[in-house]
Design a protein around this motif. Structure first.
Motif, mmCIF file in Angstrom:
data_model
loop_
_atom_site.group_PDB
_atom_site.id
_atom_site.type_symbol
_atom_site.label_atom_id
_atom_site.label_comp_id
_atom_site.label_asym_id
_atom_site.label_seq_id
_atom_site.Cartn_x
_atom_site.Cartn_y
_atom_site.Cartn_z
ATOM 1 N N VAL A 163 0.844 -1.198 0.000
ATOM 2 C CA VAL A 163 0.000 0.000 0.000
ATOM 3 C C VAL A 163 0.881 1.252 0.000
ATOM 4 O O VAL A 163 1.851 1.333 0.762
ATOM 5 C CB VAL A 163 -0.928 0.046 1.241
ATOM 6 N N LEU A 164 0.523 2.207 -0.853
ATOM 7 C CA LEU A 164 1.171 3.521 -0.826
ATOM 8 C C LEU A 164 0.369 4.447 0.085
ATOM 9 O O LEU A 164 -0.843 4.585 -0.064
ATOM 10 C CB LEU A 164 1.215 4.133 -2.232
ATOM 11 N N TYR A 165 1.082 5.068 1.040
ATOM 12 C CA TYR A 165 0.492 6.095 1.898
ATOM 13 C C TYR A 165 1.116 7.440 1.539
ATOM 14 O O TYR A 165 2.289 7.502 1.152
ATOM 15 C CB TYR A 165 0.775 5.800 3.378
ATOM 16 N N MET A 166 0.331 8.500 1.682
ATOM 17 C CA MET A 166 0.846 9.823 1.313
ATOM 18 C C MET A 166 0.397 10.877 2.321
ATOM 19 O O MET A 166 -0.655 10.762 2.943
ATOM 20 C CB MET A 166 0.360 10.197 -0.083
ATOM 21 N N LYS A 167 1.236 11.880 2.476
ATOM 22 C CA LYS A 167 0.898 13.053 3.284
ATOM 23 C C LYS A 167 1.332 14.260 2.447
ATOM 24 O O LYS A 167 2.480 14.686 2.500
ATOM 25 C CB LYS A 167 1.620 13.016 4.634
ATOM 26 N N LEU A 168 0.389 14.770 1.631
ATOM 27 C CA LEU A 168 0.729 15.816 0.680
ATOM 28 C C LEU A 168 1.048 17.129 1.382
ATOM 29 O O LEU A 168 0.371 17.526 2.326
ATOM 30 C CB LEU A 168 -0.419 16.040 -0.312
ATOM 31 N N LYS A 169 2.074 17.771 0.886
ATOM 32 C CA LYS A 169 2.536 19.061 1.430
ATOM 33 C C LYS A 169 1.405 20.095 1.375
ATOM 34 O O LYS A 169 0.738 20.232 0.339
ATOM 35 C CB LYS A 169 3.719 19.526 0.576
ATOM 36 N N HIS A 170 1.182 20.778 2.475
ATOM 37 C CA HIS A 170 0.167 21.835 2.607
ATOM 38 C C HIS A 170 -1.273 21.324 2.556
ATOM 39 O O HIS A 170 -2.203 22.103 2.720
ATOM 40 C CB HIS A 170 0.306 22.925 1.515
ATOM 41 N N LYS A 176 -2.630 9.505 4.395
ATOM 42 C CA LYS A 176 -3.813 9.082 3.643
ATOM 43 C C LYS A 176 -3.463 7.877 2.774
ATOM 44 O O LYS A 176 -2.329 7.756 2.291
ATOM 45 C CB LYS A 176 -4.308 10.207 2.716
ATOM 46 N N LEU A 177 -4.449 7.013 2.554
ATOM 47 C CA LEU A 177 -4.275 5.902 1.612
ATOM 48 C C LEU A 177 -4.185 6.453 0.192
ATOM 49 O O LEU A 177 -4.987 7.318 -0.187
ATOM 50 C CB LEU A 177 -5.458 4.946 1.694
ATOM 51 N N GLY A 178 -3.219 5.955 -0.575
ATOM 52 C CA GLY A 178 -3.117 6.323 -1.987
ATOM 53 C C GLY A 178 -3.678 5.225 -2.868
ATOM 54 O O GLY A 178 -4.703 5.377 -3.510
ATOM 55 N N TYR A 179 -2.989 4.079 -2.867
ATOM 56 C CA TYR A 179 -3.474 2.909 -3.604
ATOM 57 C C TYR A 179 -2.794 1.650 -3.083
ATOM 58 O O TYR A 179 -1.787 1.708 -2.367
ATOM 59 C CB TYR A 179 -3.252 3.058 -5.112
ATOM 60 N N ILE A 180 -3.378 0.521 -3.456
ATOM 61 C CA ILE A 180 -2.828 -0.796 -3.120
ATOM 62 C C ILE A 180 -2.445 -1.469 -4.432
ATOM 63 O O ILE A 180 -3.116 -1.267 -5.449
ATOM 64 C CB ILE A 180 -3.854 -1.630 -2.317
ATOM 65 N N PHE A 181 -1.341 -2.203 -4.448
ATOM 66 C CA PHE A 181 -0.939 -2.877 -5.684
ATOM 67 C C PHE A 181 -0.370 -4.253 -5.386
ATOM 68 O O PHE A 181 0.033 -4.546 -4.254
ATOM 69 C CB PHE A 181 0.075 -2.042 -6.471
ATOM 70 N N ASP A 182 -0.360 -5.092 -6.416
ATOM 71 C CA ASP A 182 0.149 -6.456 -6.291
ATOM 72 C C ASP A 182 1.462 -6.567 -7.058
ATOM 73 O O ASP A 182 1.471 -6.565 -8.290
ATOM 74 C CB ASP A 182 -0.881 -7.454 -6.832
#
Length: 261
Positions: A163-170, A176-182
Motif C-alpha cells: 500500500v502507498l500512503y501519502m501526506k501531501l505538502k500543505h 492518507k491511503l493512496g493505492y494498493i498494488f500487487d
C-alpha cells in the motif's frame, strides 16, 4: 540511442548526454511531472488508441499531450528500459476518499517497480497531483519530496501486497491511503493495458469518463483544469476561478500546451 528515448528526453528537458543513474531518477520524475500533464481528454472525446510504443510517442511526445496512469507510466517504463533499469509494470487499485472504499473500477492504476541494490522501489508518474516525485522503497521507509511525504508498506489483502500512503505538502495533516498494488502480478505486454483503458472508458463509476480533467505539478504546487474551473495551488493556498468553454480551450494551450480538438 532509441528514438523514444531521445524524444522523451527532449519532451521533459533532459540532455541526451546525461547518464540516468538511480540517483538522478528524482530529477527525471520531477521534470516529467512538470512537463507532461495527467489528463483524460482522449477518454472524454472518445479518441483513444491501442497502447503501443508508437501510439504513446505520437500522443505524448509528438502531439504534446499527456495521459492517464496507464499511458504515463508506460512511456516512463519504455524510457527506463532504454536506461537499463529493468522495470516491471504492475496494476493497483486507488482509494476513493469520498466513497471511503477501494475504487470500484478495480486494478486500473498502473505503476512501475524497479530494483536497485537489492531493494525494490515504486516509481510512479501517473497519479495526478499526488505524485511522490521520487522512487519510494517497498520497505516502509518514508521519502520526502517537494510534493510531501510518501511510504509503501506491506499489506495482506485480496487487492494486493503493498500500500502507498501519502501526506501531501500543505494539504494533509495525517497519512492518507493512496493505492494498493500487487507486486507479483506483472504486466507482460503493453497490450494488456488496453483492458485498463477500456474499463476507464466504459465503467459507470470511472472517475475519468465524465468530464475533462487536467493537472500538472508546478514549482510551488499544482494546477488543475476542468471544463468549469481552473485551480492553482501555490504554497498551500488555493485560487479557484470559474471558467467557460472559451476560457477552457485557451487554458488548454496556455497552461498545458495542448491544442483543443
Amino acid at each position: 540511442m532509441d528514438k523514444l528515448e531521445l524524444l522523451f528526453r527532449h519532451r521533459i528537458g533532459v540532455l541526451k548526454t546525461e547518464i540516468i543513474t538511480f540517483e538522478k531518477l528524482d530529477i527525471v520524475l520531477e521534470k516529467t511531472a512538470r512537463e507532461i500533464p495527467f489528463e483524460n481528454l482522449c477518454v472524454i472525446e472518445k479518441r483513444t488508441t491501442d497502447i503501443t510504443t508508437e501510439n504513446l510517442i505520437n500522443k505524448i511526445i509528438k502531439r504534446n499531450e499527456g495521459g492517464l496512469c496507464y499511458e504515463l507510466n508506460s512511456i516512463l517504463y519504455l524510457f527506463l528500459v532504454e536506461n537499463r533499469f529493468h522495470p516491471t509494470l504492475v496494476r493497483g487499485v486507488t482509494y476513493d476518499h469520498i466513497g471511503q472504499q477501494w475504487s470500484p473500477t478495480g486494478r486500473t492504476h498502473v505503476i512501475n517497480i524497479i530494483t536497485h541494490d537489492g531493494q525494490q522501489y515504486l516509481v510512479d508518474t501517473g497519479f495526478g497531483g499526488n505524485l511522490p516525485l521520487k522512487p519510494v522503497p517497498l520497505n516502509g521507509d518514508t521519502i520526502l519530496s517537494n510534493n510531501g511525504e510518501f511510504r509503501v508498506e506491506k499489506a495482506d489483502s485480496e487487492y494486493g501486497d503493498y500500500v502507498l500512503y501519502m501526506k501531501l505538502k500543505h494539504k494533509h495533516e495525517d497519512w492518507k491511503l493512496g493505492y494498493i498494488f500487487d507486486s507479483t502480478k506483472v504486466v507482460q505486454n503493453l497490450s494488456e493495458l488496453n483492458e485498463v483503458q477500456r474499463i476507464i472508458l466504459e465503467h459507470p463509476e470511472s472517475r475519468f469518463n465524465k468530464r475533462p480533467l487536467l493537472t500538472k505539478i508546478t514549482e510551488q504546487g499544482n494546477i488543475i483544469l476542468t471544463d468549469t474551473s481552473f485551480t492553482e495551488w501555490v504554497d498551500g493556498k488555493e485560487d479557484k476561478k470559474e471558467i467557460d468553454n472559451k476560457l477552457f480551450k485557451e487554458m488548454l494551450v496556455d497552461k498545458f500546451g495542448i491544442k483543443a480538438h
